[in-house]
Design a protein around this motif. Structure first.
Motif, PDB file in Angstrom:
ATOM      1  N   TYR A  12       1.071  -1.232   0.009  1.00 44.28           N
ATOM      2  CA  TYR A  12       0.103   0.006   0.106  1.00 44.28           C
ATOM      3  C   TYR A  12       0.753   1.387  -0.061  1.00 44.28           C
ATOM      4  CZ  TYR A  12      -3.251  -3.726   0.999  1.00 44.28           C
ATOM      5  OH  TYR A  12      -3.955  -4.938   0.959  1.00 44.28           O
ATOM      6  N   TYR A  13       0.377   2.455  -0.477  1.00 46.43           N
ATOM      7  CA  TYR A  13       1.138   3.537  -0.491  1.00 46.43           C
ATOM      8  C   TYR A  13       0.765   4.207   0.898  1.00 46.43           C
ATOM      9  CZ  TYR A  13       0.830   3.590  -5.694  1.00 46.43           C
ATOM     10  OH  TYR A  13       0.951   3.145  -7.089  1.00 46.43           O
ATOM     11  N   PRO A  14       1.868   4.573   1.526  1.00 45.41           N
ATOM     12  CA  PRO A  14       1.649   5.188   2.873  1.00 45.41           C
ATOM     13  C   PRO A  14       1.737   6.684   2.586  1.00 45.41           C
ATOM     14  CG  PRO A  14       4.237   4.567   2.503  1.00 45.41           C
ATOM     15  CD  PRO A  14       3.389   4.057   1.309  1.00 45.41           C
ATOM     16  N   VAL A  20     -11.089   0.805   4.345  1.00 38.44           N
ATOM     17  CA  VAL A  20     -11.646  -0.569   4.431  1.00 38.44           C
ATOM     18  C   VAL A  20     -11.582  -1.157   3.087  1.00 38.44           C
ATOM     19  CG1 VAL A  20     -13.949   0.563   3.522  1.00 38.44           C
ATOM     20  CG2 VAL A  20     -13.805  -1.911   4.581  1.00 38.44           C
ATOM     21  N   GLY A  21     -11.215  -0.365   1.745  1.00 35.18           N
ATOM     22  CA  GLY A  21     -10.810  -0.875   0.638  1.00 35.18           C
ATOM     23  C   GLY A  21      -9.419  -1.829   0.790  1.00 35.18           C
ATOM     24  N   HIS A  22      -8.392  -1.344   1.589  1.00 38.02           N
ATOM     25  CA  HIS A  22      -7.297  -1.679   1.691  1.00 38.02           C
ATOM     26  C   HIS A  22      -7.255  -3.016   2.595  1.00 38.02           C
ATOM     27  CE1 HIS A  22      -6.495   2.561   1.107  1.00 38.02           C
ATOM     28  NE2 HIS A  22      -5.801   2.226   0.093  1.00 38.02           N
ATOM     29  N   ALA A  23      -8.035  -2.867   3.762  1.00 39.82           N
ATOM     30  CA  ALA A  23      -8.311  -3.898   4.513  1.00 39.82           C
ATOM     31  C   ALA A  23      -8.913  -5.131   4.021  1.00 39.82           C
ATOM     32  CB  ALA A  23      -9.116  -3.516   5.729  1.00 39.82           C
ATOM     33  N   TYR A  24      -9.793  -4.926   2.873  1.00 36.69           N
ATOM     34  CA  TYR A  24     -10.534  -6.233   2.281  1.00 36.69           C
ATOM     35  C   TYR A  24      -9.373  -7.202   1.715  1.00 36.69           C
ATOM     36  CZ  TYR A  24     -13.778  -8.483  -0.891  1.00 36.69           C
ATOM     37  OH  TYR A  24     -14.606  -9.233  -1.400  1.00 36.69           O
ATOM     38  N   THR A  25      -8.329  -6.504   0.824  1.00 35.93           N
ATOM     39  CA  THR A  25      -7.404  -7.449   0.334  1.00 35.93           C
ATOM     40  C   THR A  25      -6.513  -8.193   1.333  1.00 35.93           C
ATOM     41  OG1 THR A  25      -7.067  -5.370  -1.103  1.00 35.93           O
ATOM     42  CG2 THR A  25      -5.880  -7.728  -1.632  1.00 35.93           C
ATOM     43  N   VAL A 222       8.317   3.659 -10.267  1.00 39.48           N
ATOM     44  CA  VAL A 222       7.841   2.990  -9.000  1.00 39.48           C
ATOM     45  C   VAL A 222       6.975   1.635  -9.164  1.00 39.48           C
ATOM     46  CG1 VAL A 222       5.643   4.364  -8.837  1.00 39.48           C
ATOM     47  CG2 VAL A 222       6.515   3.646  -6.855  1.00 39.48           C
ATOM     48  N   TRP A 223       6.323   1.273 -10.201  1.00 42.79           N
ATOM     49  CA  TRP A 223       5.732   0.052 -10.369  1.00 42.79           C
ATOM     50  C   TRP A 223       6.650  -1.254 -10.645  1.00 42.79           C
ATOM     51  CZ3 TRP A 223       1.347  -2.215  -9.249  1.00 42.79           C
ATOM     52  CH2 TRP A 223       0.128  -1.307  -8.820  1.00 42.79           C
ATOM     53  N   PHE A 224       7.822  -0.679 -11.256  1.00 42.46           N
ATOM     54  CA  PHE A 224       9.037  -1.956 -11.424  1.00 42.46           C
ATOM     55  C   PHE A 224       9.468  -2.219 -10.087  1.00 42.46           C
ATOM     56  CE2 PHE A 224      12.594  -3.852 -12.918  1.00 42.46           C
ATOM     57  CZ  PHE A 224      12.557  -4.228 -14.009  1.00 42.46           C
ATOM     58  N   ASP A 253      -8.415  -2.744 -10.013  1.00 40.25           N
ATOM     59  CA  ASP A 253      -7.867  -1.700 -10.549  1.00 40.25           C
ATOM     60  C   ASP A 253      -6.513  -1.732 -10.908  1.00 40.25           C
ATOM     61  OD1 ASP A 253      -7.826  -1.793  -7.841  1.00 40.25           O
ATOM     62  OD2 ASP A 253      -6.952   0.283  -7.749  1.00 40.25           O
ATOM     63  N   ILE A 254      -5.652  -2.845 -10.251  1.00 39.11           N
ATOM     64  CA  ILE A 254      -4.196  -2.914 -10.487  1.00 39.11           C
ATOM     65  C   ILE A 254      -3.927  -4.318 -11.142  1.00 39.11           C
ATOM     66  CG2 ILE A 254      -3.677  -1.303  -8.814  1.00 39.11           C
ATOM     67  CD1 ILE A 254      -3.097  -3.365  -6.906  1.00 39.11           C
ATOM     68  N   LEU A 255      -4.485  -4.759 -11.859  1.00 41.31           N
ATOM     69  CA  LEU A 255      -4.498  -6.002 -12.457  1.00 41.31           C
ATOM     70  C   LEU A 255      -3.610  -6.180 -13.603  1.00 41.31           C
ATOM     71  CD1 LEU A 255      -5.212  -9.071 -12.828  1.00 41.31           C
ATOM     72  CD2 LEU A 255      -7.375  -8.382 -14.224  1.00 41.31           C
TER      73      LEU A 255
HETATM   74  N1  MSP Z   1       0.797   0.723  -4.275  1.00 42.94           N
HETATM   75  C1  MSP Z   1       0.076   0.107  -5.236  1.00 42.94           C
HETATM   76  C2  MSP Z   1       0.221  -1.296  -5.268  1.00 42.94           C
HETATM   77  C3  MSP Z   1       1.488  -2.011  -5.630  1.00 42.94           C
HETATM   78  S1  MSP Z   1       1.455  -3.732  -5.469  1.00 42.94           S
HETATM   79  C4  MSP Z   1       2.946  -4.207  -6.275  1.00 42.94           C
HETATM   80  C5  MSP Z   1      -1.303   0.649  -4.692  1.00 42.94           C
HETATM   81  N2  MSP Z   1      -1.845   0.804  -3.686  1.00 42.94           N
HETATM   82  S2  MSP Z   1      -3.034   1.305  -2.950  1.00 42.94           S
HETATM   83  O1  MSP Z   1      -2.555   1.805  -1.573  1.00 42.94           O
HETATM   84  O2  MSP Z   1      -3.271   2.512  -3.921  1.00 42.94           O
HETATM   85  O3  MSP Z   1      -3.978   0.458  -3.113  1.00 42.94           O
HETATM   86  C6  MSP Z   1      -3.907  -1.116  -3.013  1.00 42.94           C
HETATM   87  C7  MSP Z   1      -5.121  -1.721  -3.027  1.00 42.94           C
HETATM   88  O4  MSP Z   1      -6.194  -1.312  -2.373  1.00 42.94           O
HETATM   89  C8  MSP Z   1      -5.631  -2.168  -4.416  1.00 42.94           C
HETATM   90  O5  MSP Z   1      -5.470  -3.508  -4.671  1.00 42.94           O
HETATM   91  C9  MSP Z   1      -7.040  -1.660  -4.521  1.00 42.94           C
HETATM   92  O6  MSP Z   1      -7.673  -2.412  -5.272  1.00 42.94           O
HETATM   93  C10 MSP Z   1      -7.387  -1.777  -3.157  1.00 42.94           C
HETATM   94  N3  MSP Z   1      -8.424  -0.729  -2.830  1.00 42.94           N
HETATM   95  C11 MSP Z   1      -8.495   0.695  -2.781  1.00 42.94           C
HETATM   96  N4  MSP Z   1      -9.736   1.052  -2.743  1.00 42.94           N
HETATM   97  C12 MSP Z   1     -10.724   0.116  -2.674  1.00 42.94           C
HETATM   98  C13 MSP Z   1     -11.892  -0.404  -2.264  1.00 42.94           C
HETATM   99  N5  MSP Z   1     -12.796   0.895  -2.324  1.00 42.94           N
HETATM  100  N6  MSP Z   1     -12.474  -1.409  -2.496  1.00 42.94           N
HETATM  101  C14 MSP Z   1     -11.610  -2.456  -2.821  1.00 42.94           C
HETATM  102  N7  MSP Z   1     -10.467  -2.265  -2.801  1.00 42.94           N
HETATM  103  C15 MSP Z   1      -9.818  -1.065  -2.960  1.00 42.94           C
HETATM  104  O7  MSP Z   1      -2.235   0.187  -5.560  1.00 42.94           O
END
Ligand code: MSP
Length: 421
Positions: A12-14, A20-25, A222-224, A253-255
């Protein structure tokens, strides 16, 4: 030797507090990790943070902080949230970890030595929110489709990765059920068939990143850098056996980054490919997008405060099929907490505990335990059908409750001597 299972979350980007979206994965990965541990396998569950690039640099600048110092503070907060959600990850990787940075350099060098990197000039559109390159046709009225912000026009010297060279090999790979769910696989295949542009993998207009080993004036895209985390984490002593990843869990979104860039990078570096990528859907909140800038937001503390951590975990995987989008509503969580967990499961637990107290554990264990459909549950886990796993468990709970109810009726019948009941 035990079977191994290696599961990852996106890093995740700090740049802000996670929601909750981040928590889900991360919860999905936790569920899989716990299941595979239960089966006696050696599990490696990896999560972490993606700390380089312009997005973090800009967020830090706004607070007059150095990017690393800024990320350090958020990482502490993220780890606290993960603790509150009872996550059992084995390693938290940060892309600013020296070991990771070294391995990114190593891979860049390998890809360069294989003749897959060349110097050119990038001219095009870029969204810092996504840290992604866009073409005119990807944008909606000139705005990034995710962040709804104007994409920035950039023109700079850049090294390119020969992504186009891997089109055929990628299409071959997709025949092996590399991407799940199937509908998302189709989208990727269609886009790859249209042709691939080479990928700009370095920037010179800022310096918060890993310098390219063959040209230190450039920092790595940054993605590499970020994608390499999944591999670099397994280069640690004792963890080598976990590579390749069994499943990368990500959001839809990041597929593209995971299904196209990542395997092509590995092919070029001569590294075994991960086995699977699973892209889940997105949560909305009361039908609005969960986003700090463009809609409602539900932070992890708020999520937990509704009905406790277990009910929150349960709700997220019961209320929407894993892989599809879901809508979060506080009321729906409360209803499921009351009707399913407190009522159905809670009552069952209290009735069974009362029986155990009265008759002892052995007498209480009955044929019903055999009715739990473990084979089905196993199959659903293999297909990442986490909602169906919960359905199976709940049919079992319903069956147990029905049996106990019958027993109670019989007792009542005896005590009142009512033959007709
Ligand atoms: N830093 C990149 C990922 C690099 S992986 C090598 C990134 N970070 S992120 O913090 O923006 O998001 C990470 C994840 O959170 C993604 O998988 C994204 O789909 C998920 N979500 C962010 N908002 C979301 C929802 N509302 N619902 C479900 N998942 C969501 O992308």
């Amino acid at each position: 030797m035990n079977k191994k299972f290696y599961v990852t979350t996106p890093i995740y980007y700090p740049n802000d507090i996670l929601h909750v979206g981040h928590a889900y994965t991360t919860l999905a990965a936790d569920i899989l990790a716990r299941w595979h541990r239960l089966k006696g396998e050696d599990v490696f569950f990896l999560t972490g943070t993606d700390e380089h690039g312009k997005k973090i640099e800009e967020a830090a600048k706004k607070q007059n902080k150095k990017p690393k110092e800024f990320a350090d503070e958020l990482v502490l907060r993220i780890k606290k949230d993960w603790e509150k959600l009872n996550l059992t990850y084995d390693k938290f990787i940060r892309t600013t970890d020296k070991e990771h940075e070294k391995i990114v350099g190593e891979i860049l060098q390998k890809v360069y030595d294989n003749g897959d990197i060349y110097l050119g000039e990038y001219k095009g559109l870029y969204c810092t929110g996504c840290e992604a390159y866009y073409t005119e046709k990807d944008l909606e009225n000139g705005l990034c489709p995710i962040h709804k912000k104007k994409a920035e026009l950039i023109k700079e010297k850049s090294y390119f990765f020969k992504l186009s060279k891997y089109q055929k090999k990628l299409l071959e790979l997709y025949k092996k059920e590399f991407i799940l769910p199937k509908n998302r696989e189709k989208e990727i295949i269609n886009r790859v068939k249209e042709g691939l542009n080479d990928l700009s993998i370095s920037r010179t207009s800022f310096d918060w990143g890993i310098p390219l080993p063959f040209d230190k004036k450039h920092v790595c895209y940054v993605w590499f850098d970020a994608l390499t985390n999944y591999y670099s984490a397994t280069r640690e002593k004792g963890r080598e056996k976990f590579w390749p990843t069994d499943v990368h869990l990500i959001g839809k979104d990041i597929l593209w980054f995971h299904a196209v860039y990542w395997p092509a990078m590995l092919m070029s570096a001569g590294i075994t490919l991960p086995k699977k990528i699973f892209a889940h859907g997105w949560w909305t909140f009361d039908k609005e997008k969960i986003s700090k800038s463009r809609g409602k937001i539900l932070y992890i503390d708020e999520l937990i405060s509704i009905a406790g951590v277990d009910s929150a975990r349960y709700f997220l995987f019961r209320a929407a099929p894993f892989g599809e989008d879901g809508d979060f509503s506080e009321q729906a969580l409360i209803d499921r907490h009351n009707n399913e967990l407190a009522d159905k499961l809670g009552n069952l637990v209290s009735r069974v505990s009362a029986l155990i107290e009265k008759y002892g554990l052995e007498k209480t264990e009955n044929k019903l335990l055999k009715k739990i459909k473990l084979k089905e549950i196993e199959k659903h886990f293999e297909n990442y059908e986490l909602d169906k796993v919960l359905n199976e468990i709940f049919s079992f709970i319903d069956e147990c409750n029905a049996l106990l109810f019958l027993k109670l009726l019989k007792k009542l019948q005896k005590s009142l001597d009512l033959k007709s009941l």
